[in-house]
Design a protein around this motif. Sequence first.
Motif, mmCIF file in Angstrom:
data_model
loop_
_atom_site.group_PDB
_atom_site.id
_atom_site.type_symbol
_atom_site.label_atom_id
_atom_site.label_comp_id
_atom_site.label_asym_id
_atom_site.label_seq_id
_atom_site.Cartn_x
_atom_site.Cartn_y
_atom_site.Cartn_z
ATOM 1 N N GLY A 152 18.385 -8.330 7.741
ATOM 2 C CA GLY A 152 18.232 -7.164 6.859
ATOM 3 C C GLY A 152 16.974 -7.261 6.002
ATOM 4 N N GLY A 153 16.669 -8.478 5.515
ATOM 5 C CA GLY A 153 15.444 -8.687 4.718
ATOM 6 C C GLY A 153 14.200 -8.400 5.543
ATOM 7 N N TYR A 154 14.188 -8.903 6.802
ATOM 8 C CA TYR A 154 13.050 -8.668 7.695
ATOM 9 C C TYR A 154 12.906 -7.176 7.987
ATOM 10 C CZ TYR A 154 10.019 -8.857 11.775
ATOM 11 O OH TYR A 154 8.989 -8.663 12.656
ATOM 12 N N ALA A 155 14.010 -6.518 8.288
ATOM 13 C CA ALA A 155 13.993 -5.089 8.598
ATOM 14 C C ALA A 155 13.558 -4.281 7.365
ATOM 15 C CB ALA A 155 15.360 -4.622 9.078
ATOM 16 N N GLY A 156 14.053 -4.650 6.193
ATOM 17 C CA GLY A 156 13.678 -3.946 4.963
ATOM 18 C C GLY A 156 12.189 -4.056 4.666
ATOM 19 N N LYS A 157 11.612 -5.236 4.919
ATOM 20 C CA LYS A 157 10.172 -5.448 4.717
ATOM 21 C C LYS A 157 9.371 -4.562 5.654
ATOM 22 C CE LYS A 157 6.604 -8.916 4.903
ATOM 23 N NZ LYS A 157 5.863 -9.568 4.083
ATOM 24 N N ARG A 158 9.769 -4.512 6.939
ATOM 25 C CA ARG A 158 9.055 -3.674 7.931
ATOM 26 C C ARG A 158 9.153 -2.190 7.581
ATOM 27 N NH1 ARG A 158 5.254 -6.252 10.360
ATOM 28 N NH2 ARG A 158 5.960 -7.972 11.609
ATOM 29 N N ILE A 159 10.288 -1.764 7.144
ATOM 30 C CA ILE A 159 10.465 -0.351 6.776
ATOM 31 C C ILE A 159 9.566 -0.005 5.583
ATOM 32 C CG2 ILE A 159 12.090 1.319 5.802
ATOM 33 C CD1 ILE A 159 14.270 -0.110 7.520
ATOM 34 N N GLN A 160 9.522 -0.900 4.590
ATOM 35 C CA GLN A 160 8.682 -0.623 3.430
ATOM 36 C C GLN A 160 7.197 -0.620 3.821
ATOM 37 O OE1 GLN A 160 9.298 -3.135 -0.014
ATOM 38 N NE2 GLN A 160 7.894 -1.910 -1.265
ATOM 39 N N GLU A 161 6.779 -1.534 4.704
ATOM 40 C CA GLU A 161 5.389 -1.565 5.169
ATOM 41 C C GLU A 161 5.000 -0.254 5.840
ATOM 42 O OE1 GLU A 161 5.061 -4.897 7.804
ATOM 43 O OE2 GLU A 161 4.633 -6.300 6.185
ATOM 44 N N ALA A 162 5.928 0.272 6.667
ATOM 45 C CA ALA A 162 5.645 1.505 7.398
ATOM 46 C C ALA A 162 5.504 2.694 6.458
ATOM 47 C CB ALA A 162 6.741 1.767 8.424
ATOM 48 N N HIS A 163 6.162 2.654 5.340
ATOM 49 C CA HIS A 163 6.127 3.788 4.412
ATOM 50 C C HIS A 163 5.186 3.561 3.222
ATOM 51 C CE1 HIS A 163 9.760 4.667 6.704
ATOM 52 N NE2 HIS A 163 9.528 5.930 6.379
ATOM 53 N N ARG A 164 4.541 2.432 3.220
ATOM 54 C CA ARG A 164 3.640 2.119 2.106
ATOM 55 C C ARG A 164 2.355 2.928 2.244
ATOM 56 N NH1 ARG A 164 0.770 -3.616 1.218
ATOM 57 N NH2 ARG A 164 -0.158 -2.986 3.154
ATOM 58 N N LYS A 165 2.045 3.699 1.237
ATOM 59 C CA LYS A 165 0.814 4.482 1.218
ATOM 60 C C LYS A 165 0.138 4.244 -0.126
ATOM 61 C CE LYS A 165 2.473 8.198 4.133
ATOM 62 N NZ LYS A 165 2.814 9.599 4.208
ATOM 63 N N PRO A 166 -1.189 4.141 -0.109
ATOM 64 C CA PRO A 166 -1.875 3.993 -1.391
ATOM 65 C C PRO A 166 -1.791 5.296 -2.186
ATOM 66 C CG PRO A 166 -3.457 4.130 0.402
ATOM 67 C CD PRO A 166 -2.097 4.093 1.012
ATOM 68 N N GLN A 167 -1.778 5.169 -3.492
ATOM 69 C CA GLN A 167 -1.738 6.347 -4.342
ATOM 70 C C GLN A 167 -3.172 6.818 -4.557
ATOM 71 O OE1 GLN A 167 0.312 5.703 -8.001
ATOM 72 N NE2 GLN A 167 0.164 7.832 -8.629
ATOM 73 N N VAL A 168 -3.416 8.114 -4.343
ATOM 74 C CA VAL A 168 -4.761 8.678 -4.475
ATOM 75 C C VAL A 168 -4.759 9.656 -5.646
ATOM 76 C CG1 VAL A 168 -6.554 10.019 -3.338
ATOM 77 C CG2 VAL A 168 -5.182 8.423 -2.002
ATOM 78 N N ASN A 169 -5.690 9.417 -6.574
ATOM 79 C CA ASN A 169 -5.849 10.292 -7.739
ATOM 80 C C ASN A 169 -7.281 10.800 -7.777
ATOM 81 O OD1 ASN A 169 -3.235 9.842 -8.748
ATOM 82 N ND2 ASN A 169 -3.900 7.950 -9.745
ATOM 83 N N THR A 170 -7.458 12.060 -8.140
ATOM 84 C CA THR A 170 -8.795 12.619 -8.303
ATOM 85 C C THR A 170 -8.967 12.993 -9.769
ATOM 86 O OG1 THR A 170 -8.761 13.488 -6.061
ATOM 87 C CG2 THR A 170 -10.377 14.424 -7.551
ATOM 88 N N THR A 171 -10.086 12.520 -10.345
ATOM 89 C CA THR A 171 -10.387 12.834 -11.739
ATOM 90 C C THR A 171 -11.792 13.416 -11.827
ATOM 91 O OG1 THR A 171 -11.266 10.623 -12.165
ATOM 92 C CG2 THR A 171 -8.928 10.971 -12.628
ATOM 93 N N THR A 172 -12.069 14.083 -12.937
ATOM 94 C CA THR A 172 -13.414 14.599 -13.191
ATOM 95 C C THR A 172 -14.076 13.667 -14.191
ATOM 96 O OG1 THR A 172 -12.668 16.865 -12.832
ATOM 97 C CG2 THR A 172 -14.726 16.588 -14.027
ATOM 98 N N GLU A 173 -15.258 13.187 -13.811
ATOM 99 C CA GLU A 173 -15.994 12.276 -14.679
ATOM 100 C C GLU A 173 -17.384 12.838 -14.940
ATOM 101 O OE1 GLU A 173 -16.059 8.308 -13.140
ATOM 102 O OE2 GLU A 173 -13.876 8.201 -12.983
ATOM 103 N N ARG A 174 -17.910 12.560 -16.109
ATOM 104 C CA ARG A 174 -19.254 13.001 -16.483
ATOM 105 C C ARG A 174 -20.225 11.905 -16.083
ATOM 106 N NH1 ARG A 174 -21.159 17.617 -18.265
ATOM 107 N NH2 ARG A 174 -22.812 17.575 -19.780
#
Length: 182
Positions: free
Chosen positions: A109-131
């Motif tokens: 279950g630990g191995y399967a849980g790790k693989r499932i989380q890896e498959a759904h892991r996405k980096p968070q992308v933020n866009t900001t306005t900078e001067r």
Amino acid sequence: MNHNELCGGRMVSVLALAVSAGLLAACNPQAAADAVKYADVTAVKPVTETIKTPREVCADVQVTHREEPKDKHEIAGTAIGAIVGGAIGNQVGGGNGKKLATVAGAVAGGYAGKRIQEAHRKPQVNTTTERRCHTETDTKTKVVGYDVTYVYNGVTGHTRLKDKPGDKLPVQQGVVVVGAQP
């Protein structure tokens, strides 16, 4: 000679000077020798100065930031998978087999849980306005004077004048008068 010079009094001054010199020469030969004479201007070269003025230029730009997930090692997925797998394994068998099934279920279950989380892991992308700002330099050239070459009595001379001269420069007592121009 253009209209402005003629009407601006410049031409009148030159004519008055010439008439005065002629009358003076007729009446007094010595005074005629002291009268205004002219050197011929042979070359005029503008003297320039370059002025550089820095200025700051700013603009608002869109900047995208990418943040990796905080749980890089997929600990949450592994832990949840191990708990679920252990609970399922605990349902199988009895005695020592039950313990072995619980441990095997937790590992699987630990191995399967790790693989499932890896498959759904996405980096968070933020866009900001900078001067964003940078410096640009404006360059301007201006005339600050004129280098003048002239000939008087067969001798070439040089001078620098603030204003652009005409075709002749006045000479008094053998010296070019740079403050007065015909």
